[in-house]
Design a protein around this motif. Structure first.
Motif, mmCIF file in Angstrom:
data_model
loop_
_atom_site.group_PDB
_atom_site.id
_atom_site.type_symbol
_atom_site.label_atom_id
_atom_site.label_comp_id
_atom_site.label_asym_id
_atom_site.label_seq_id
_atom_site.Cartn_x
_atom_site.Cartn_y
_atom_site.Cartn_z
ATOM 1 N N UNK A 82 0.824 -1.165 -0.076
ATOM 2 C CA UNK A 82 0.361 -0.205 -0.168
ATOM 3 C C UNK A 82 1.176 1.191 0.065
ATOM 4 N N UNK A 83 2.264 1.222 0.925
ATOM 5 C CA UNK A 83 2.916 2.095 0.761
ATOM 6 C C UNK A 83 3.980 2.719 -0.888
ATOM 7 N N UNK A 84 3.969 1.659 -0.874
ATOM 8 C CA UNK A 84 4.702 1.803 -2.752
ATOM 9 C C UNK A 84 2.972 2.498 -3.478
ATOM 10 N N UNK A 85 2.473 2.133 -3.438
ATOM 11 C CA UNK A 85 1.318 1.952 -4.380
ATOM 12 C C UNK A 85 0.641 3.926 -4.049
ATOM 13 N N UNK A 86 0.549 4.230 -2.987
ATOM 14 C CA UNK A 86 0.271 5.846 -3.073
ATOM 15 C C UNK A 86 1.649 6.657 -2.529
ATOM 16 N N UNK A 87 1.406 7.312 -3.668
ATOM 17 C CA UNK A 87 1.684 8.085 -4.474
ATOM 18 C C UNK A 87 2.374 9.248 -2.801
ATOM 19 N N UNK A 92 7.078 10.536 2.705
ATOM 20 C CA UNK A 92 6.908 11.203 3.901
ATOM 21 C C UNK A 92 7.104 9.598 4.561
ATOM 22 N N UNK A 93 7.712 9.002 4.280
ATOM 23 C CA UNK A 93 8.744 7.443 5.532
ATOM 24 C C UNK A 93 9.945 8.135 5.096
#
Ligand code: HEC
Length: 175
Positions: A82-87, A92-93
């Protein structure tokens, strides 16, 4: 004449795409080789180590992302995806410059694991113990041993604290 030019372009395109396929294939093979070399650097009592340690030694660089055994692992994998998919989420990480420079090349920019095992989800206590064990040779791995040799104990504590927060950061970023 035009036909000849078009035919020439087609041939060039075909040659180029063949070449690209060939080089990307080589890169995948190279990555796999590097992963194998690195996992074979575990010092002689690696067998004993892997008995005490439930985390399997990584052998394929390609496998790591889809790896997952427990439900907690699966949850982490889903969130990493999910992290990868959300631009914008990856950006932000934020990780410290020290982690980025010294650890991310093998453990991934968010601790997802590449050549080295996944660090995402480990507690800071576990990580600190691992790092101390690598550094003093209780846990034998040439790569980690060599890396931590010139790091101070304070840096190990700092890194452990940071890695311990990866899970909650991931939770936050994928809420
Ligand atoms: C050149 C690649 C490489 C780099 C750079 C690297 N590691 Fe590792 N790391 C590994 C490998 C390979 C293992 C697996 C060793 C084993 O299990 O014997 C490992 C294992 C670990 C483990 C144990 C994880 C577990 O669950 O067993 C921790 C914690 C760790 N590394 C933290 C770090 C930190 C912090 C840094 C940055 C200072 C770092 N590593 C940099 C390759 C690397």
């Amino acid at each position: 004449m035009i036909k000849k030019i078009i035919a020439l372009i087609a041939v060039l395109l075909a040659a180029w795409s063949y070449f690209m396929m060939f080089t990307s294939d080589m890169q995948v093979k190279k990555l796999d080789k590097i992963a194998k070399i690195i996992s074979s650097t575990a010092m002689e009592d690696k067998k004993l180590n892997s008995l005490q340690n439930t985390q399997p030694v990584q052998t394929s660089a390609v496998e790591t992302v889809v790896q997952g055994t427990s439900t907690k692992d699966k949850e982490i994998e889903d969130k990493l995806r999910a992290l990868k998919e959300k631009a914008g989420n990856i950006a932000a990480f934020n990780v410290s410059p020290l982690y980025k420079k010294s650890c991310s090349s093998c453990h991934g920019n968010v601790g997802q694991g590449i050549i080295g095992p996944k660090l995402m989800g480990l507690s800071s206590e576990t990580v600190l113990k691992d790092l101390q064990d690598f550094k003093n040779g209780n846990r034998k791995n040439y790569v980690m041993y060599g890396l931590l040799g010139n790091m101070s104990d304070e840096q190990l504590v700092e890194l452990s604290k940071e890695i311990g927060t990866f899970q909650s950061k991931l939770d936050e970023a994928t809420k």
